[in-house]
Design an enzyme around this catalytic site. Structure first.
Site, short mmCIF file in Angstrom:
data_model
loop_
_atom_site.label_atom_id
_atom_site.label_comp_id
_atom_site.label_asym_id
_atom_site.label_seq_id
_atom_site.Cartn_x
_atom_site.Cartn_y
_atom_site.Cartn_z
N GLU A 136 0.83 -1.21 0.00
CA GLU A 136 0.00 0.00 0.00
C GLU A 136 0.86 1.25 0.00
O GLU A 136 1.86 1.34 0.72
CB GLU A 136 -0.92 0.00 1.22
CG GLU A 136 -1.86 1.20 1.29
CD GLU A 136 -2.93 1.02 2.33
OE1 GLU A 136 -3.67 0.00 2.23
OE2 GLU A 136 -3.03 1.85 3.25
N ARG A 148 -15.66 3.94 4.48
CA ARG A 148 -16.54 5.03 4.90
C ARG A 148 -15.81 6.36 4.88
O ARG A 148 -16.27 7.32 4.30
CB ARG A 148 -17.08 4.77 6.31
CG ARG A 148 -18.07 5.85 6.74
CD ARG A 148 -18.51 5.71 8.18
NE ARG A 148 -17.46 6.07 9.12
CZ ARG A 148 -17.69 6.38 10.40
NH1 ARG A 148 -18.92 6.35 10.87
NH2 ARG A 148 -16.70 6.68 11.20
#
Length: 678
Positions: free
Chosen positions: A21, A112
């Site tokens: 990542e 979210r």
């Protein structure tokens, strides 16, 4: 343009894989250097896919898509783009998904983001199309929306929390059991794989994996669950990370880190050992479920530690002879004919190529030009450190073979400096050219507390004196955090606490500082750091907010003949105005200068170059000042529009300058404080 789940399904059932990542760097130089780093890591490590992060509310939308394009199109890496949904318009979500399709990206990690706060993100005269869509409250809303608008085009991942998701900084209800119903719904809404939050407690992950696989809903029986791990890049980093993520560190691991916390190199080395042990333990846990076993690494844009981890745990997929030969042929075809001491094209010296597919490579002549003594007129007596001139001119194997590239990523040889020059990040005090600049933990600058916690900590300030008091209480240990720092003060800061209290009592709100240090031993209990038997040095500096009128007076003092040659300073306000002691900041009457770079912490250690972990310069200060004023605005938004506290904080933000002053006399430990307090 493959889906992650298709790539996993194509692997042998007993195989392992991993992903990496990355986040968009904060500076253009960092972006350029990350591109080179990504290329090197892609060739050396061969991850199954890479993730690109997304800033809350779309704050990094453009940079995230730029980085995703580099990964997907330029480097041909299967890319998973993070996407949050709260505090964003439907228009931005739609555009991002279409841009991802245009780039060939077929993988989305649906998140979210920050808690919904439409009133804070929404401008008063916002175009209705750009209005915050309050229908997006949870990640499940984004999963459903992507499935509704794009069908099965995207492979969708969702986040899972082995120790439970924490909404608050001090969660009392954090538990896996609390999360499970929401995770079931999120998965059944259309998720294709789960990716976990970082963890260090393998026992907690064991319980998590077993609970999900055996859940009565059947939602998790076969879905890929990819455990997330973060290499330990430094002692303070891991303390801060675990505080913000609420990931627990077992006592045995913490005691190992505590034992070496004064030596950054040893912390990273122990951290590699710890992560390797966790990987092996998780391999055993995940072997209970048939199919390939994966791992996801939060790299923080650094490469050395993760390179060691994936190599030691045998996660790097083996190269086939055809793949390695293709790389070798591509490189060697560009090497011109060499003429050494009369040899010509027909007497070309052999260029051996090691076809062994093992991940390590032996030391060779050409790839490490400084590790051989060139001899002439006699045969080589000591081949371990001698070479003839002919041998020294030819690589033992092409420099860009996968094995050599891995060695570079791990810092071996002269070329290893390309990979490890920023190996010890120091957050916003590191080198602004580093891809990791400004991020020591992946969380970045923000309040890091909920609105309720902010009010509990800082109350409802109604005048500047109330803010003065908050900073003073924090310095005295009576307040756990201020908006710009959620950390407790260390012993080093306590040595200048009275000076800092003096500044804050007159309304100069300090957010960073350090005392002067002149050649203390590296094992000093208060100021020491780095390897043993070294000496450490520091220039005193302080960074603070102060009102515009007082800044004008201070600026005159800093430019006075008796001061100007002893300090460097940088100053900015919320409007974007910038002033510095360099001519680039707009000061008149000085000779033309290049932008200064100030090493304010350095260490001298046996057998090493001078190490400078803390640097202050214009480009890094400019990047940070925007974020510092952003935190100011975020604090104001806690109190609601039109409230007295919001008016006070907005006015203080607009009227303040953020100033960083460095005093060059590190021998006189009181020089900076005498300048500012007298």
């Amino acid at each position: 343009m493959e889906k992650i789940t298709d790539k996993i399904a194509a692997l042998p059932a007993d195989s392992t894989y991993f992903s990496l990542e990355f986040f968009p760097p904060k500076t253009p130089m960092g972006f350029s250097n990350l591109r080179d780093r990504l290329d090197r890591m892609a060739r050396a490590l061969r991850p199954l896919f890479v993730n690109v992060t997304w800033g809350a509310g779309g704050s990094t939308a453009t940079k995230s898509l730029e980085l995703a394009e580099i990964c997907q199109r330029e480097l041909n890496l299967t890319t998973c783009l993070h996407l949050t949904c709260t505090n964003m318009s439907r228009k931005l979500i739609d555009r991002t998904l279409e841009d991802a399709k245009a780039l060939g990206i077929k993988n989305i990690l649906a998140l979210r983001g920050d808690p919904p706060r439409a009133a804070e993100y929404q401008g008063p005269n916002e175009n209705p199309e750009d209005a915050i869509d309050e229908n997006f409250t949870w990640a499940i809303d984004l999963v459903r929306y992507i499935r509704k608008t794009h069908g099965d085009y995207f492979c969708i991942g969702v986040a899972a929390y082995p120790e439970g998701h924490a909404e608050e900084s001090h969660p009392s209800g954090q538990s896996l059991e609390h999360d499970l119903p929401y995770l079931v719904d999120k998965t059944l809404a259309g998720a294709d794989f789960l990716m976990t939050q970082l963890f260090f407690d393998a026992d907690a992950y064991d319980k998590f994996e077993r609970t999900l696989r055996e859940h009565q809903s059947g939602a998790f029986k076969t879905i890929p669950i990819i455990p997330g791990l973060m290499p330990i890049q430094g002692y303070q980093m891991i303390k801060r990370t675990t505080k913000l993520s609420h990931a627990k560190i077992p006592d045995l691991i913490m005691s190992r880190l505590d034992a070496v916390k004064m030596d950054d190199e040893k912390v990273k080395s122990v951290g590699v050992d710890v992560l390797c042990e966790i990987v092996e333990r998780v391999k055993d846990i995940t072997s209970r479920t048939p199919g390939p076993r994966g791992f996801h690494f939060y790299t923080l844009n650094l490469e050395k530690a993760v390179s060691f981890i994936v190599e030691r745990t045998n996660l790097i997929p083996p190269s086939t002879p055809i793949e390695e030969e293709a790389i070798v042929d591509d490189i060697t075809s560009k090497i011109p004919t060499l003429q050494v001491n009369g040899t010509g094209e027909h007497e070309r010296l052999p260029q051996p190529v090691d076809r062994d597919t093992q991940s390590r490579r032996a030391s060779n002549v050409g790839s490490e030009p400084r590790n051989r003594v060139i001899v002439s007129g006699r045969t080589v007596s000591h081949p371990e450190y001698e070479a003839t001139s002919a041998e020294a001119s030819i690589p033992a194997e092409p420099i860009n073979t996968r094995a050599n590239t891995l060695a570079i990523s791990e810092g071996e040889g002269v070329l290893g400096r390309e990979a490890t020059w920023d190996d010890f990040p120091n957050g916003r005090w590191g080198d602004a050219r580093s891809p990791a600049y400004g991020e020591i933990d992946g969380y970045g600058p923000s309040l890091h507390v909920s609105h309720a916690q902010a009010v509990s900590l800082w109350g409802y300030p109604a005048e500047r004196e109330h803010i003065n008091d908050l900073f003073v209480r924090h310095l005295r240990g009576d307040l756990a955090a201020i908006p710009w720092s959620e950390e407790e003060f260390n012993e080093e800061t306590r040595t200048i606490s009275s000076e800092l209290v003096g500044l804050n009592q007159k309304g100069w709100w300090t957010v960073a500082s350090q005392p002067a240090v002149n050649g203390l031993r590296s094992n000093d209990p208060t100021f020491g750091w780095g390897p043993a038997h070294g000496f450490v040095f520091q220039k005193a500096f302080v960074e603070f907010f102060l009102p515009d009128a007082q800044w004008r007076s201070l600026l005159e003092r800093l430019q006075s003949p008796d001061v100007q040659d002893t300090v460097c300073f940088y100053a900015a306000n919320a409007a974007g105005d910038f002033v510095s002691s360099d001519l680039t900041g707009g000061l008149a009457g000085e000779e033309l200068k290049q932008p200064s770079t100030n090493a304010v912490t350095w260490g001298v250690f046996p057998g090493k170059e001078i190490i400078t972990p803390t640097i202050i310069e214009e480009v890094s200060f400019r990047a940070w000042s925007e974020e510092a004023f952003g935190i100011f605005a975020e604090w104001a938004q806690v109190y609601g529009k039109g409230s007295e506290s919001e008016k006070l904080l907005d006015k203080a933000r607009a009227d303040s300058w953020l100033v960083n002053i460095i005093h060059h006399d590190y021998i006189d430990k009181d020089a900076l404080w005498n300048l500012l307090l007298n």
